[in-house]
Design a protein around this motif. Structure first.
Motif, PDB file in Angstrom:
ATOM      1  N   TYR A  10     -78.306 -33.858  59.966  1.00 26.73           N
ATOM      2  CA  TYR A  10     -77.404 -33.021  60.610  1.00 26.73           C
ATOM      3  C   TYR A  10     -75.822 -33.424  60.468  1.00 26.73           C
ATOM      4  CZ  TYR A  10     -80.232 -29.079  59.653  1.00 26.73           C
ATOM      5  OH  TYR A  10     -81.054 -28.023  59.075  1.00 26.73           O
ATOM      6  N   ARG A  11     -76.140 -34.655  61.670  1.00 24.74           N
ATOM      7  CA  ARG A  11     -74.837 -35.675  61.421  1.00 24.74           C
ATOM      8  C   ARG A  11     -73.967 -34.881  62.683  1.00 24.74           C
ATOM      9  NH1 ARG A  11     -76.907 -39.307  58.728  1.00 24.74           N
ATOM     10  NH2 ARG A  11     -76.455 -38.854  56.430  1.00 24.74           N
ATOM     11  N   SER A  12     -74.022 -33.912  63.388  1.00 21.38           N
ATOM     12  CA  SER A  12     -73.970 -33.971  64.584  1.00 21.38           C
ATOM     13  C   SER A  12     -75.030 -32.934  65.396  1.00 21.38           C
ATOM     14  CB  SER A  12     -72.054 -33.349  64.963  1.00 21.38           C
ATOM     15  OG  SER A  12     -72.904 -32.033  63.529  1.00 21.38           O
ATOM     16  N   ALA A  15     -73.323 -28.989  63.678  1.00 22.30           N
ATOM     17  CA  ALA A  15     -73.963 -29.161  62.664  1.00 22.30           C
ATOM     18  C   ALA A  15     -75.309 -28.375  62.675  1.00 22.30           C
ATOM     19  CB  ALA A  15     -73.861 -30.055  61.563  1.00 22.30           C
ATOM     20  N   ALA A  18     -75.181 -24.904  64.026  1.00 19.76           N
ATOM     21  CA  ALA A  18     -75.356 -24.027  63.203  1.00 19.76           C
ATOM     22  C   ALA A  18     -76.470 -23.677  61.627  1.00 19.76           C
ATOM     23  CB  ALA A  18     -73.917 -24.213  62.591  1.00 19.76           C
ATOM     24  N   ALA A  19     -76.933 -24.563  61.519  1.00 17.97           N
ATOM     25  CA  ALA A  19     -77.582 -24.292  60.964  1.00 17.97           C
ATOM     26  C   ALA A  19     -78.723 -23.347  60.869  1.00 17.97           C
ATOM     27  CB  ALA A  19     -78.776 -25.996  60.614  1.00 17.97           C
ATOM     28  N   ARG A  24     -74.260 -24.356  70.614  1.00 18.32           N
ATOM     29  CA  ARG A  24     -74.416 -25.180  70.553  1.00 18.32           C
ATOM     30  C   ARG A  24     -74.421 -25.945  71.834  1.00 18.32           C
ATOM     31  NH1 ARG A  24     -68.283 -26.497  67.842  1.00 18.32           N
ATOM     32  NH2 ARG A  24     -68.195 -26.667  70.151  1.00 18.32           N
ATOM     33  N   TRP A  44     -85.722 -25.394  61.875  1.00 16.91           N
ATOM     34  CA  TRP A  44     -85.008 -26.478  61.043  1.00 16.91           C
ATOM     35  C   TRP A  44     -85.674 -26.958  60.346  1.00 16.91           C
ATOM     36  CZ3 TRP A  44     -84.052 -27.600  66.933  1.00 16.91           C
ATOM     37  CH2 TRP A  44     -82.655 -27.241  67.000  1.00 16.91           C
TER      38      TRP A  44
END
Length: 84
Positions: A10-12, A15, A18-19, A24, A44
């Protein structure tokens, strides 16, 4: 699945949160702890279409835990490889 696996995909953290529609800060706490709850791992895995894989062999989970998680989350909804 580890927090590093999530960051690779997801890189962060934002993200990744949010998925699966998670707060957060909650995801940040899991990253700090270095482990992810099984229920969220399943979410996930489903959301990623199997690119991320749930850690099924956790030693501290009671027997039948994964089956209950699948029922609670609606089960895995993708097909890959030879799995039916």
């Amino acid at each position: 699945m580890t927090p590093d696996d999530l960051l690779s995909h997801y890189r962060s953290q934002a993200a990744a949160a949010a998925a699966i529609r998670e707060n957060r800060q909650t995801v940040n706490n899991w990253f700090k702890a270095g482990k992810l709850p099984l229920e969220e791992q399943v979410k996930w895995e489903v959301e990623s279409g199997g690119k991320l894989v749930t850690d099924l062999l956790r030693r501290n989970d009671p027997p039948g835990r994964f089956e209950r998680v699948l029922i609670q989350t609606g089960g895995l909804r993708y097909r890959s490889g030879n799995h039916d």
